[in-house]
Design an enzyme around this catalytic site. Structure first.
Site, PDB file in Angstrom:
ATOM      1  N   ASP A 317       4.386  -7.536  -2.066  1.00  0.00           N
ATOM      2  CA  ASP A 317       3.838  -6.202  -2.324  1.00  0.00           C
ATOM      3  C   ASP A 317       2.730  -6.303  -3.369  1.00  0.00           C
ATOM      4  O   ASP A 317       2.497  -7.353  -3.969  1.00  0.00           O
ATOM      5  CB  ASP A 317       4.925  -5.202  -2.725  1.00  0.00           C
ATOM      6  CG  ASP A 317       5.483  -5.446  -4.125  1.00  0.00           C
ATOM      7  OD1 ASP A 317       5.024  -6.409  -4.790  1.00  0.00           O
ATOM      8  OD2 ASP A 317       6.361  -4.681  -4.547  1.00  0.00           O
ATOM      9  N   ASP A 334      -5.135   3.909   0.101  1.00  0.00           N
ATOM     10  CA  ASP A 334      -5.027   3.637   1.545  1.00  0.00           C
ATOM     11  C   ASP A 334      -6.031   2.584   1.977  1.00  0.00           C
ATOM     12  O   ASP A 334      -5.711   1.695   2.787  1.00  0.00           O
ATOM     13  CB  ASP A 334      -5.256   4.930   2.330  1.00  0.00           C
ATOM     14  CG  ASP A 334      -4.101   5.912   2.192  1.00  0.00           C
ATOM     15  OD1 ASP A 334      -3.035   5.492   1.682  1.00  0.00           O
ATOM     16  OD2 ASP A 334      -4.265   7.082   2.586  1.00  0.00           O
ATOM     17  N   GLU A 360       3.901   0.006  -0.361  1.00  0.00           N
ATOM     18  CA  GLU A 360       2.962  -1.123  -0.470  1.00  0.00           C
ATOM     19  C   GLU A 360       3.674  -2.460  -0.253  1.00  0.00           C
ATOM     20  O   GLU A 360       3.159  -3.515  -0.623  1.00  0.00           O
ATOM     21  CB  GLU A 360       2.273  -1.104  -1.839  1.00  0.00           C
ATOM     22  CG  GLU A 360       3.135  -1.511  -3.019  1.00  0.00           C
ATOM     23  CD  GLU A 360       4.000  -0.379  -3.570  1.00  0.00           C
ATOM     24  OE1 GLU A 360       4.524  -0.547  -4.677  1.00  0.00           O
ATOM     25  OE2 GLU A 360       4.146   0.675  -2.905  1.00  0.00           O
TER      26      GLU A 360
END
Length: 437
Positions: A317, A334, A360
């Site tokens: 992540d 995004d 994420e």
């Protein structure tokens, strides 16, 4: 054959051309006068060789011949005629009762025999019987021509199967495969690279021994056949294209034959593939979603167990991703996620899968990879991410956790070990790779 009953046999004879071969001139003249009043056209010959020449040039509807003649006898002529036309009715007139002649006649499938001296009424009776047979043959041939016409104008690919062997392919089928005849189909079946699916998943090559019988068994769920397009002379924009066809099987009544209709379902399959893509793809990043990931992971774990091959997953992540959203906004966040997955995808093998686990957090599945191979891949990705400028956010880093599949692991157990390794990477300062021990 209702039309045969109402048709005047005498009228039908008036439409026919008859070849009459007789070496005895007196007999030939007498019977010729009798026959000319009853048939459309009479052609006469004095021996078998002359008769054979006339047959080749005039193509008569029926043949009447004596057996014993000079130059070429009647049976020798009949054999030569049978080589040119196996269906033309042949009537033999003979004074001989030698068994050898009759055996030879049987071998040649002579239709009728009239003994000499020839009784004109017996001869006309034989002619009428042959004429009725000829009419039925022509009626059947006409029906077959009409059937072929109906089949050939169909846009779908059609085949007629008799005793599990293809005896007819319509024009659309032949054109699609780039061949001219059913014989070419049988001769080139292996080269045509046909595949069949009976369960919608596994496509097996078609060969002469298995595919028709398997198609005929699948009555409830239409099987799918994949056909490679072969344009004639190598022309056309779709040369080599493989398309899916749904197969519908219909039995022809009381004939033992089947008509198989192959309907092109390329559009439907593409729509289904698009829907599947939408259902199993994360809309933002283009990575697989969690549902798809679990399906792939389940399949790869079974494959690893079956083949005793290594399998690893990598969980990663973005470090401090909340700060990116808080500082630059969610749209910028995004864009970072999309750029990240684009970078990761471009550096994976075709057999690897990347999926969004949540937020994420992402998971990589790496078949045929032990923990060390997966660690090296994770390290490569870590460096690439660190060196890549992200939209608005600039530089970011990621932390990675690696776990190798163990016998009897569940998906949950494998993911938990990768997650623990990721937590360890985070606790050690982030932007690093840790491997589950």
């Amino acid at each position: 054959m209702e039309q045969t009953k109402t048709l005047s046999t005498q009228e039908f004879l008036k439409s026919l051309t008859i070849l009459y071969v007789e070496d005895n001139e007196e007999i030939r003249l007498q019977l010729s006068l009798f026959l000319k009043r009853r048939v459309g056209e009479l052609i006469t010959a004095a021996n078998g060789q002359e008769g054979l020449t006339l047959f080749a040039s005039r193509q008569p509807d029926m043949v009447i011949t004596d057996i014993l003649m000079p130059v070429m006898d009647g049976l020798a002529m009949a054999r030569a005629i049978r080589e040119q036309n196996d269906d033309v009715p042949i009537i033999v007139t003979t004074a001989y009762n030698d068994d050898e002649y009759f055996m030879r006649s049987i071998e040649l499938s002579i239709d009728r025999y009239v003994l000499k001296p020839t009784d004109p009424h017996q001869l006309i009776t034989a002619l009428e019987k042959c004429a009725r047979l000829l009419w039925r043959q022509r009626e059947q041939a006409e029906a077959n021509r009409y059937l072929r016409f109906v089949l050939d104008i169909q846009p779908n690919l059609l085949m007629v199967v008799n005793d599990q062997r293809i005896e007819y392919l319509n024009r659309a089928f032949l054109d699609y495969l780039g061949i001219e005849s059913v014989k070419q189909f049988h001769d080139r079946l292996e080269d045509l690279q046909l595949k069949v699916s009976l369960d919608g998943a596994d496509y097996e090559p078609i060969n002469q021994n298995n595919w028709i019988s398997r198609l005929l068994k699948e009555q409830e769920k239409p099987p799918i056949v994949y056909l490679k397009r072969n344009c004639p002379h190598g022309a056309g924009d779709h040369e080599g294209e493989v398309r899916p066809f749904a197969v519908t099987v219909n039995a022809a009544p009381e004939s033992g034959k089947y008509i198989l209709t192959l309907s092109d379902i390329t559009f439907i399959e593409n729509q289904m593939r698009n829907l599947e893509e939408i259902a199993y793809t994360d809309a933002l990043t283009g990575a697989c979603n969690r549902a798809r990931l679990e399906g792939v992971m389940h399949a790869e774990m079974h494959r690893a167990m079956r083949h005793r091959s290594p399998l690893s997953i990598v969980m990663f992540d973005i470090d401090h991703f909340k700060k990116v959203n808080d500082t630059y906004g969610h749209n910028a966040g995004d864009d970072v996620l999309k750029k990240l997955i684009e970078l990761v995808k471009n550096n994976l093998r075709a057999s690897d899968t990347v999926a969004r686990w949540g937020g994420e957090e992402f998971v990589l599945i790496t078949p045929e990879s032990g923990s060390e191979d997966a660690r090296l891949l994770a390290e490569k990705l870590r460096k690439l991410i660190e060196q890549t400028e992200m939209p608005q956010a600039g530089g970011i880093t990621c932390s990675f956790g690696v776990a190798q599949y163990r016998a009897h692991d569940s998906i949950r157990m494998l993911v938990e070990r990768a997650d623990q390794a990721l937590y360890e990477a985070k606790s050690k300062g982030r932007n690093q790779v840790c491997v589950d021990s």
